[in-house]
Design an enzyme around this catalytic site. Structure first.
Site, PDB file in Angstrom:
ATOM      1  N   HIS A 219       0.656  -1.120  -0.163  1.00  0.00           N
ATOM      2  CA  HIS A 219       0.017  -0.202  -0.124  1.00  0.00           C
ATOM      3  C   HIS A 219       0.555   1.391   0.217  1.00  0.00           C
ATOM      4  CE1 HIS A 219      -3.439  -2.631   0.198  1.00  0.00           C
ATOM      5  NE2 HIS A 219      -3.730  -1.196   0.422  1.00  0.00           N
ATOM      6  N   SER A 223      -0.448  -1.014  -6.457  1.00  0.00           N
ATOM      7  CA  SER A 223      -0.241  -1.867  -6.582  1.00  0.00           C
ATOM      8  C   SER A 223       1.031  -1.406  -7.769  1.00  0.00           C
ATOM      9  CB  SER A 223      -1.780  -2.648  -7.734  1.00  0.00           C
ATOM     10  OG  SER A 223      -2.240  -3.046  -5.983  1.00  0.00           O
ATOM     11  N   LYS A 247     -15.071  -8.479  -8.875  1.00  0.00           N
ATOM     12  CA  LYS A 247     -13.763  -8.968 -10.267  1.00  0.00           C
ATOM     13  C   LYS A 247     -12.768 -10.180  -9.667  1.00  0.00           C
ATOM     14  CE  LYS A 247     -10.581  -8.474 -13.874  1.00  0.00           C
ATOM     15  NZ  LYS A 247      -9.161  -7.654 -14.364  1.00  0.00           N
ATOM     16  N   ASP A 248     -12.049 -10.235  -8.249  1.00  0.00           N
ATOM     17  CA  ASP A 248     -12.198 -10.975  -7.061  1.00  0.00           C
ATOM     18  C   ASP A 248     -13.260 -12.206  -6.567  1.00  0.00           C
ATOM     19  OD1 ASP A 248      -9.476 -10.039  -7.133  1.00  0.00           O
ATOM     20  OD2 ASP A 248      -9.678  -8.724  -5.428  1.00  0.00           O
ATOM     21  N   GLU A 291       6.134 -34.251  -2.231  1.00  0.00           N
ATOM     22  CA  GLU A 291       4.771 -33.925  -2.958  1.00  0.00           C
ATOM     23  C   GLU A 291       4.720 -33.047  -4.441  1.00  0.00           C
ATOM     24  OE1 GLU A 291       2.402 -35.157  -2.360  1.00  0.00           O
ATOM     25  OE2 GLU A 291       1.288 -33.940  -0.534  1.00  0.00           O
TER      26      GLU A 291
END
Length: 433
Positions: A219, A223, A247-248, A291
């Site tokens: 922040h 971004s 959108k998320d 894994e």
């Protein structure tokens, strides 16, 4: 970043005003993820994966807490307690499958999130701290996932712990002492299980704390975006809510559908069959593999088969495995190009795709039988991995000629829109000149 045009929080309900005056939590949330946080207007779907990683972590913490209520961290009872969860606890099978597959979903989302950072240059100034904290989160995730893989105390759990901790003994002078300290003894047993269980329970909360720092650091500069061009005016941004929350939300729906598909239809697809056999120190599995999300690093570890410069091959493998991750800490300074986004760096983009293929090859080698062709392939892929960061990237960033950047985010967005508007509709006759 402080945006002069950012909206300020103004409580409408008396209760919220009372709360905001005494504990400004609503104001903090509004400025962090609400309408008070402007973000670039051109973010694409790859920017969904940060939120998805946060959701995956919350899922792991919640299911992990409930599973811990029924798990017995004892060498004699661990495997049976997992069977008890699966068979006798109400919806225990759902919790266990959601937790086991959630680890894979979490790592997959984070890998895509990191790949987006590499492609769009999100590690470059002024976001170095965001990237560094992200690498710290990645290391903590790997440690947590490894310790969690040991807890079912199946064959692959036991022998995975034996092999991985055994590599620490390759460190001169202190290696064996470190291994004994990690295990609480000379072989994985009760003490090791207690250690791994306590750390596996604790580390997710540490990860959550570092994620708070990660978001806080984000922040400050704001971004990044697909063009890599910094925000210059209010026209370049939109409020995070409702534009990107919607959108998320859609991206989260798709993610949950994929997650549910694994949990309900292919719950054991990403696991190893040998881990459904109780741990037996007297019976070594034919092929010990970790894994899937550890396979590239395991391939690097196995690629060193000869002593070199009077250093044992085992120590070279350990140093290379850790070095492959530690390289990411210095990435912001290895890439000196002033252009962030690979959209405008054609040469860098080619080598980045080659690196992606190289990592996939390492993943294949990590899970394949250690035959001579596979070992040689792993050695070549390991050499390229380190050469990409230490040799190719500095040379490319110094010598390539990037494409011209747009003067602003708005220009890049409107240019694409105007180009789409100007294009003829399918089936439209275009007059000849």
């Amino acid at each position: 970043m402080s945006f002069p045009w950012a909206k300020q929080y103004e409580p409408k309900v008396p209760v919220m005003k009372w709360l905001d005056d005494r504990l400004p939590l609503p104001r903090f949330v509004y400025s962090a993820v609400g309408g008070g946080y402007p973000v670039p207007r051109n973010l694409n779907w790859f920017w969904n994966f940060g939120v998805l990683a946060g959701v995956a972590l919350m899922s792991q913490i919640i299911t992990g807490i409930v599973l811990a209520m029924h798990y017995a961290a004892t060498a004699d009872g661990a495997f049976n307690s997992v069977e008890h969860i699966m068979r006798d606890v109400n919806y225990g099978w759902l919790l266990r499958y959601a937790h086991a597959n959630g680890a894979s979903m979490f790592l997959a989302v984070v890998y895509i999130h990191m790949a987006r950072g590499l492609y769009y240059g999100s590690y470059k100034a002024p976001r170095e701290m965001v990237w560094l904290l992200g690498v710290v989160i990645f290391l903590l995730m790997m440690a947590t996932a490894f310790m969690g893989y040991v807890l079912p105390w199946g064959q692959m759990s036991f022998w995975g712990a034996q092999v991985i901790t055994g590599f620490f003994s390759g460190i001169p002078l202190v290696g064996e002492a470190i291994r004994v300290w990690l295990l609480g003894g000379y072989v994985p047993d009760q003490a090791a299980l207690n250690r791994f269980f306590s750390l596996h329970y604790l580390l997710p909360f540490v990860i959550a704390a570092v994620i708070v720092l990660h978001i806080w650091a984000l922040h400050i500069p704001g971004s990044n975006n697909p063009t890599g061009v910094e925000v210059k005016s209010e026209q370049d941004t939109v409020p995070f809510h409702p534009y990107y929350t919607a959108k998320d939300g859609f991206g989260l729906g798709v993610f949950l559908l994929i997650f549910a598909t694994f949990v309900f239809f292919y719950p054991n697809m990403l696991g190893h069959p040998d881990n459904y056999i109780p741990a037996n120190p007297l019976s070594t599995p034919a092929h010990i593999v970790p894994e899937w999300y550890f396979l590239p690093f395991y391939a690097i570890l196995k690629s060193f088969t000869y002593d070199f410069l009077m250093i044992p091959a085992k120590l070279w493998g350990v140093l290379a495995m850790f070095g492959s991750i530690l390289l990411l800490f210095v990435l912001p300074w290895l890439d000196s190009s002033p252009v962030r986004s690979a959209k405008y760096r054609p040469t860098y983009r080619i080598f980045l795709f080659v690196l992606l293929v190289d990592v996939l090859v390492l993943g294949y080698v990590g899970g394949a039988e250690p035959t001579t062709p596979n070992v040689v392939l792993g050695q070549i892929a390991t050499i390229y991995y380190f050469a990409h960061f230490l040799v190719i990237l500095p040379i490319v960033s110094a010598m390539e000629r990037p494409r011209p950047l747009p003067s602003s985010i708005t220009e890049a967005v409107l240019k694409g829109k105007h180009a789409a508007d100007a294009a003829p509709m399918p089936g439209t006759l275009v007059p000849a000149e």
